[in-house]
Design a protein around this motif. Structure first.
Motif, PDB file in Angstrom:
ATOM      1  N   GLN A 199      28.570   4.195  22.463  1.00  0.00           N
ATOM      2  CA  GLN A 199      29.806   3.669  21.883  1.00  0.00           C
ATOM      3  C   GLN A 199      30.606   2.961  22.975  1.00  0.00           C
ATOM      4  O   GLN A 199      30.869   3.523  24.028  1.00  0.00           O
ATOM      5  CB  GLN A 199      30.634   4.808  21.289  1.00  0.00           C
ATOM      6  N   VAL A 200      30.992   1.721  22.672  1.00  0.00           N
ATOM      7  CA  VAL A 200      31.765   0.945  23.632  1.00  0.00           C
ATOM      8  C   VAL A 200      33.231   1.378  23.562  1.00  0.00           C
ATOM      9  O   VAL A 200      33.811   1.469  22.482  1.00  0.00           O
ATOM     10  CB  VAL A 200      31.643  -0.555  23.335  1.00  0.00           C
ATOM     11  N   GLN A 201      33.796   1.618  24.720  1.00  0.00           N
ATOM     12  CA  GLN A 201      35.213   1.986  24.792  1.00  0.00           C
ATOM     13  C   GLN A 201      35.936   1.065  25.776  1.00  0.00           C
ATOM     14  O   GLN A 201      35.401   0.743  26.837  1.00  0.00           O
ATOM     15  CB  GLN A 201      35.364   3.441  25.222  1.00  0.00           C
ATOM     16  N   LEU A 202      37.130   0.650  25.395  1.00  0.00           N
ATOM     17  CA  LEU A 202      37.969  -0.197  26.222  1.00  0.00           C
ATOM     18  C   LEU A 202      39.323   0.490  26.390  1.00  0.00           C
ATOM     19  O   LEU A 202      39.915   0.931  25.401  1.00  0.00           O
ATOM     20  CB  LEU A 202      38.181  -1.569  25.585  1.00  0.00           C
ATOM     21  N   GLN A 203      39.794   0.554  27.601  1.00  0.00           N
ATOM     22  CA  GLN A 203      41.066   1.197  27.875  1.00  0.00           C
ATOM     23  C   GLN A 203      41.956   0.262  28.674  1.00  0.00           C
ATOM     24  O   GLN A 203      41.686  -0.018  29.831  1.00  0.00           O
ATOM     25  CB  GLN A 203      40.871   2.501  28.640  1.00  0.00           C
ATOM     26  N   GLU A 204      43.028  -0.226  28.013  1.00  0.00           N
ATOM     27  CA  GLU A 204      43.976  -1.093  28.697  1.00  0.00           C
ATOM     28  C   GLU A 204      45.044  -0.259  29.415  1.00  0.00           C
ATOM     29  O   GLU A 204      45.373   0.838  28.979  1.00  0.00           O
ATOM     30  CB  GLU A 204      44.687  -2.025  27.715  1.00  0.00           C
ATOM     31  N   ARG A 223      28.745  -0.092  27.768  1.00  0.00           N
ATOM     32  CA  ARG A 223      28.076  -1.378  27.645  1.00  0.00           C
ATOM     33  C   ARG A 223      27.781  -1.886  29.055  1.00  0.00           C
ATOM     34  O   ARG A 223      28.495  -1.560  29.996  1.00  0.00           O
ATOM     35  CB  ARG A 223      28.973  -2.356  26.899  1.00  0.00           C
ATOM     36  N   THR A 224      26.748  -2.735  29.155  1.00  0.00           N
ATOM     37  CA  THR A 224      26.471  -3.392  30.442  1.00  0.00           C
ATOM     38  C   THR A 224      27.511  -4.493  30.619  1.00  0.00           C
ATOM     39  O   THR A 224      27.320  -5.632  30.200  1.00  0.00           O
ATOM     40  CB  THR A 224      25.043  -3.962  30.472  1.00  0.00           C
ATOM     41  N   PHE A 225      28.586  -4.121  31.269  1.00  0.00           N
ATOM     42  CA  PHE A 225      29.775  -4.961  31.374  1.00  0.00           C
ATOM     43  C   PHE A 225      29.462  -6.343  31.910  1.00  0.00           C
ATOM     44  O   PHE A 225      29.973  -7.356  31.411  1.00  0.00           O
ATOM     45  CB  PHE A 225      30.782  -4.247  32.287  1.00  0.00           C
ATOM     46  N   SER A 226      28.604  -6.413  32.924  1.00  0.00           N
ATOM     47  CA  SER A 226      28.383  -7.671  33.637  1.00  0.00           C
ATOM     48  C   SER A 226      27.617  -8.717  32.838  1.00  0.00           C
ATOM     49  O   SER A 226      27.504  -9.858  33.277  1.00  0.00           O
ATOM     50  CB  SER A 226      27.644  -7.389  34.946  1.00  0.00           C
ATOM     51  N   TYR A 243      45.751  -7.066  23.891  1.00  0.00           N
ATOM     52  CA  TYR A 243      44.475  -6.430  23.599  1.00  0.00           C
ATOM     53  C   TYR A 243      43.365  -6.981  24.483  1.00  0.00           C
ATOM     54  O   TYR A 243      43.241  -8.189  24.666  1.00  0.00           O
ATOM     55  CB  TYR A 243      44.083  -6.660  22.143  1.00  0.00           C
ATOM     56  N   CYS A 244      42.547  -6.085  24.951  1.00  0.00           N
ATOM     57  CA  CYS A 244      41.341  -6.418  25.694  1.00  0.00           C
ATOM     58  C   CYS A 244      40.173  -6.472  24.706  1.00  0.00           C
ATOM     59  O   CYS A 244      40.135  -5.676  23.753  1.00  0.00           O
ATOM     60  CB  CYS A 244      41.130  -5.324  26.731  1.00  0.00           C
ATOM     61  N   ALA A 245      39.230  -7.385  24.923  1.00  0.00           N
ATOM     62  CA  ALA A 245      38.095  -7.509  24.025  1.00  0.00           C
ATOM     63  C   ALA A 245      36.837  -7.866  24.799  1.00  0.00           C
ATOM     64  O   ALA A 245      36.898  -8.607  25.786  1.00  0.00           O
ATOM     65  CB  ALA A 245      38.371  -8.562  22.960  1.00  0.00           C
ATOM     66  N   THR A 246      35.705  -7.354  24.318  1.00  0.00           N
ATOM     67  CA  THR A 246      34.415  -7.695  24.923  1.00  0.00           C
ATOM     68  C   THR A 246      33.771  -8.824  24.141  1.00  0.00           C
ATOM     69  O   THR A 246      33.767  -8.821  22.900  1.00  0.00           O
ATOM     70  CB  THR A 246      33.464  -6.492  24.932  1.00  0.00           C
ATOM     71  N   GLY A 247      33.195  -9.774  24.861  1.00  0.00           N
ATOM     72  CA  GLY A 247      32.541 -10.899  24.217  1.00  0.00           C
ATOM     73  C   GLY A 247      31.179 -10.533  23.652  1.00  0.00           C
ATOM     74  O   GLY A 247      30.543  -9.575  24.074  1.00  0.00           O
ATOM     75  N   LYS A 248      30.725 -11.318  22.684  1.00  0.00           N
ATOM     76  CA  LYS A 248      29.413 -11.097  22.075  1.00  0.00           C
ATOM     77  C   LYS A 248      28.290 -11.693  22.921  1.00  0.00           C
ATOM     78  O   LYS A 248      27.138 -11.284  22.809  1.00  0.00           O
ATOM     79  CB  LYS A 248      29.380 -11.713  20.683  1.00  0.00           C
ATOM     80  N   ASP A 297      33.594  -8.597  20.023  1.00  0.00           N
ATOM     81  CA  ASP A 297      33.101  -7.579  19.104  1.00  0.00           C
ATOM     82  C   ASP A 297      33.661  -6.185  19.321  1.00  0.00           C
ATOM     83  O   ASP A 297      33.471  -5.316  18.468  1.00  0.00           O
ATOM     84  CB  ASP A 297      31.565  -7.538  19.123  1.00  0.00           C
ATOM     85  N   ASN A 298      34.314  -5.926  20.412  1.00  0.00           N
ATOM     86  CA  ASN A 298      34.929  -4.619  20.638  1.00  0.00           C
ATOM     87  C   ASN A 298      36.341  -4.828  21.172  1.00  0.00           C
ATOM     88  O   ASN A 298      36.559  -5.723  21.995  1.00  0.00           O
ATOM     89  CB  ASN A 298      34.132  -3.786  21.641  1.00  0.00           C
ATOM     90  N   TRP A 299      37.252  -3.964  20.721  1.00  0.00           N
ATOM     91  CA  TRP A 299      38.671  -4.148  21.038  1.00  0.00           C
ATOM     92  C   TRP A 299      39.293  -2.860  21.552  1.00  0.00           C
ATOM     93  O   TRP A 299      38.940  -1.766  21.107  1.00  0.00           O
ATOM     94  CB  TRP A 299      39.420  -4.586  19.781  1.00  0.00           C
ATOM     95  N   GLY A 300      40.218  -3.024  22.487  1.00  0.00           N
ATOM     96  CA  GLY A 300      40.994  -1.880  22.932  1.00  0.00           C
ATOM     97  C   GLY A 300      42.131  -1.574  21.971  1.00  0.00           C
ATOM     98  O   GLY A 300      42.333  -2.275  20.982  1.00  0.00           O
ATOM     99  N   GLN A 301      42.884  -0.530  22.286  1.00  0.00           N
ATOM    100  CA  GLN A 301      44.000  -0.105  21.445  1.00  0.00           C
ATOM    101  C   GLN A 301      45.254  -0.946  21.678  1.00  0.00           C
ATOM    102  O   GLN A 301      46.147  -0.957  20.844  1.00  0.00           O
ATOM    103  CB  GLN A 301      44.321   1.368  21.710  1.00  0.00           C
ATOM    104  N   GLY A 302      45.293  -1.630  22.792  1.00  0.00           N
ATOM    105  CA  GLY A 302      46.442  -2.482  23.085  1.00  0.00           C
ATOM    106  C   GLY A 302      47.434  -1.821  24.022  1.00  0.00           C
ATOM    107  O   GLY A 302      47.560  -0.597  24.050  1.00  0.00           O
TER     108      GLY A 302
END
Length: 124
Positions: free
Chosen positions: A1-6, A27-30, A95-100, A112-117
């Motif tokens: 599960q992808v998690q984003l923390q701003e 996720r493989t961030f790089s 909001y932080c987001a990861t690209g597809k 495709d994935n978003w932080g809580q803000g």
């Protein structure tokens, strides 16, 4: 599960600076682009900045060009948004987001994935 923390939001006076961070796990961030969006009260979420997988390509909304800088540290799985010369109209939840894919885009559909803000408030 992808998690984003701003982190890094807060209250600042006009003309001041803030630095937002976004730590990503699961996720493989790089391999992927990253982006920042914001949503002000009563408005739709809008693109702020994006960065390619290796940091060599960046995009900015016209409203923040010359004031905001997006960057990333692939060794730390973290992206940043340095915000200088802040204006009251920059007040929003960011909001932080990861690209597809590896390269960035300005549309929400590119992410495709978003932080809580994190709340940024700029007082006049």
């Amino acid at each position: 599960q992808v998690q984003l923390q701003e982190s890094g939001g807060g209250l600042v006076q006009a003309g001041g600076s803030l630095r937002l961070s976004c730590a990503v796990s699961g996720r493989t961030f790089s391999r992927y682009a990253m982006g920042w969006f914001r949503q002000a009260p009563g408005k739709e979420r809008e693109f702020v900045a994006g960065i390619s997988w290796n940091g060599h390509a960046t995009l900015y909304a016209d409203s923040v060009k010359g004031r905001f800088t997006i960057s990333r540290d692939n060794a730390k799985n973290t992206q940043y948004l340095q915000m200088n010369n802040l204006k009251p109209e920059d007040t929003a939840v960011y909001y932080c987001a990861t690209g597809k894919i590896a390269f960035t885009g300005t549309s929400e559909s590119s992410y495709d994935n978003w932080g809580q803000g994190t709340q940024v408030t700029v007082s006049s």
